[in-house]
Design a protein around this motif. Structure first.
Motif, PDB file in Angstrom:
ATOM      1  N   UNK A   1       1.157  -1.953  -3.723  1.00 60.98           N
ATOM      2  CA  UNK A   1      -0.176  -2.048  -4.314  1.00 60.98           C
ATOM      3  C   UNK A   1      -1.130  -1.061  -3.639  1.00 60.98           C
ATOM      4  N   UNK A   2      -1.096  -1.050  -2.308  1.00 60.49           N
ATOM      5  CA  UNK A   2      -2.006  -0.183  -1.560  1.00 60.49           C
ATOM      6  C   UNK A   2      -1.625   1.287  -1.722  1.00 60.49           C
ATOM      7  N   UNK A   3      -0.340   1.567  -1.710  1.00 62.15           N
ATOM      8  CA  UNK A   3       0.094   2.956  -1.877  1.00 62.15           C
ATOM      9  C   UNK A   3      -0.281   3.496  -3.253  1.00 62.15           C
ATOM     10  N   UNK A   4      -0.177   2.645  -4.285  1.00 60.65           N
ATOM     11  CA  UNK A   4      -0.575   3.070  -5.625  1.00 60.65           C
ATOM     12  C   UNK A   4      -2.069   3.364  -5.688  1.00 60.65           C
ATOM     13  N   UNK A   5      -2.868   2.538  -5.028  1.00 64.17           N
ATOM     14  CA  UNK A   5      -4.315   2.760  -5.013  1.00 64.17           C
ATOM     15  C   UNK A   5      -4.665   4.054  -4.287  1.00 64.17           C
ATOM     16  N   UNK A   6      -4.019   4.280  -3.155  1.00 68.04           N
ATOM     17  CA  UNK A   6      -4.277   5.512  -2.410  1.00 68.04           C
ATOM     18  C   UNK A   6      -3.810   6.741  -3.191  1.00 68.04           C
ATOM     19  N   UNK A   7      -2.702   6.599  -3.907  1.00 67.12           N
ATOM     20  CA  UNK A   7      -2.187   7.722  -4.693  1.00 67.12           C
ATOM     21  C   UNK A   7      -3.128   8.086  -5.846  1.00 67.12           C
ATOM     22  N   UNK A   8      -3.903   7.105  -6.325  1.00 74.67           N
ATOM     23  CA  UNK A   8      -4.854   7.362  -7.401  1.00 74.67           C
ATOM     24  C   UNK A   8      -6.170   7.949  -6.896  1.00 74.67           C
ATOM     25  N   UNK A   9      -6.271   8.132  -5.589  1.00 77.98           N
ATOM     26  CA  UNK A   9      -7.456   8.778  -5.032  1.00 77.98           C
ATOM     27  C   UNK A   9      -8.440   7.857  -4.352  1.00 77.98           C
TER      28      UNK A   9
END
Length: 300
Positions: free
Chosen positions: A182-190
């Motif tokens: 969840x956190x990695x996806x959020x960080x990947x989205x900027x």
């Protein structure tokens, strides 16, 4: 159905059945204890409520055993105000500490902090009260120029420290259980790390965070010995943070020893216990309903 591993072994089968019965009895013991306490408080507390009157008992502003006036409104409002103040201070601090332990702290530092939190949880409540009485109460008295520093503010500060171990432990477990994807996806989205924490991590762990807050509130509202040493133990309405007050728990602890059995005073103290018990039960029921709703939303 008997497990195939125990089939043909009468002795092992008997041990399995005995242990199953033992575990069942242990589980039922918890239910029996809760029902027993509930029935005892109801039977002991209702006579005073019937004699005084429910509305007069809950809304009366005067508590005077000599005049046989038993109104618990000052105690009730003080308990609500003290618990709310402790939650407002202790829960944010505990959540941020739990977030640091679960997501940001180096392993060595996290181990040290967790050890300190465990030690904080193991300190007896009387020690909290003693330190508060010796250090906090005089400090409040000098800082605000009061005749006495024993007040609602001192009780709130002590309670906010006492609930920290419960809040930190439960909240850390909930935050650590959030999938890292969840956190990695959020960080990947900027998103920044702070945005990820407050918009992804906290919402994903909200049921556990709510549980930590309710556990902290339960600890705060049920505390007696530490509060009685720093609050002043005077049955005043909580009109100011600097006023000496008395909580529901401290009313029972301070007067039960000299309240004679069978008189209205002692029965009124049992009624206070019943009010406190029902208040805590309502908090637990609301928590259960909240977690159940969150679980249904999560499955959707």
């Amino acid at each position: 159905m008997i497990d195939s591993r125990t089939a043909g072994h009468p002795r092992r089968e008997a041990v399995e059945r005995t242990m199953t019965l033992f575990f069942f009895l242990c589980g039922m013991a918890a239910i029996v204890f809760v029902l027993g306490i509930s029935l005892y408080l109801i039977v002991s507390g209702l006579p005073a409520v019937r004699e005084i009157g429910l509305w007069k008992f809950l809304t009366g502003a005067v508590w005077s055993p000599k005049q046989e006036q038993f109104g618990v409104l000052p105690f009730l409002l003080t308990s609500v105000a003290g618990t709310a103040g402790a939650v407002l201070i202790g829960v944010p601090v505990g959540l941020l500490a739990a977030l640091f332990l679960a997501k940001a702290a180096p392993p060595c530092l996290a181990t040290v902090i967790r050890t300190a939190v465990e030690l904080l949880a193991g300190i007896p409540s009387i020690v909290y009260g003693l330190v508060g009485m010796i250090v906090l109460v005089p400090a409040i008295q000098r800082m605000f120029g009061l005749a006495s520093g024993a007040s609602l503010l001192a009780a709130i500060v002590v309670l906010s420290v006492m609930i920290l171990p419960s809040v930190i432990s439960v909240a850390e477990t909930a935050l650590a259980a959030v999938p890292r994807e969840y956190e990695e996806a959020s960080l990947a989205l900027g998103a920044t790390w702070m945005e990820t924490v407050f918009h992804v991590t906290f919402p994903a762990a909200r049921s556990g965070i709510a549980a930590s807050a309710v556990l902290g509130a339960g600890r705060a509202i049920g505390e007696a010995m530490a509060v009685i040493m720093v609050s002043g133990n005077v049955p005043n309405l909580p009109g100011s943070l600097f006023q000496p007050v008395r909580f529901l728990t401290t009313a029972i602890a301070s007067e039960m020893s000299y309240a004679a059995a069978g008189i209205l005073h002692r029965m009124a103290l049992y009624s206070i216990g019943l009010v406190l018990f029902l208040f805590v039960m309502c908090i637990n029921v609301l928590l259960h309903i909240f977690i159940k709703k969150e679980g249904k939303h999560g499955r959707r």
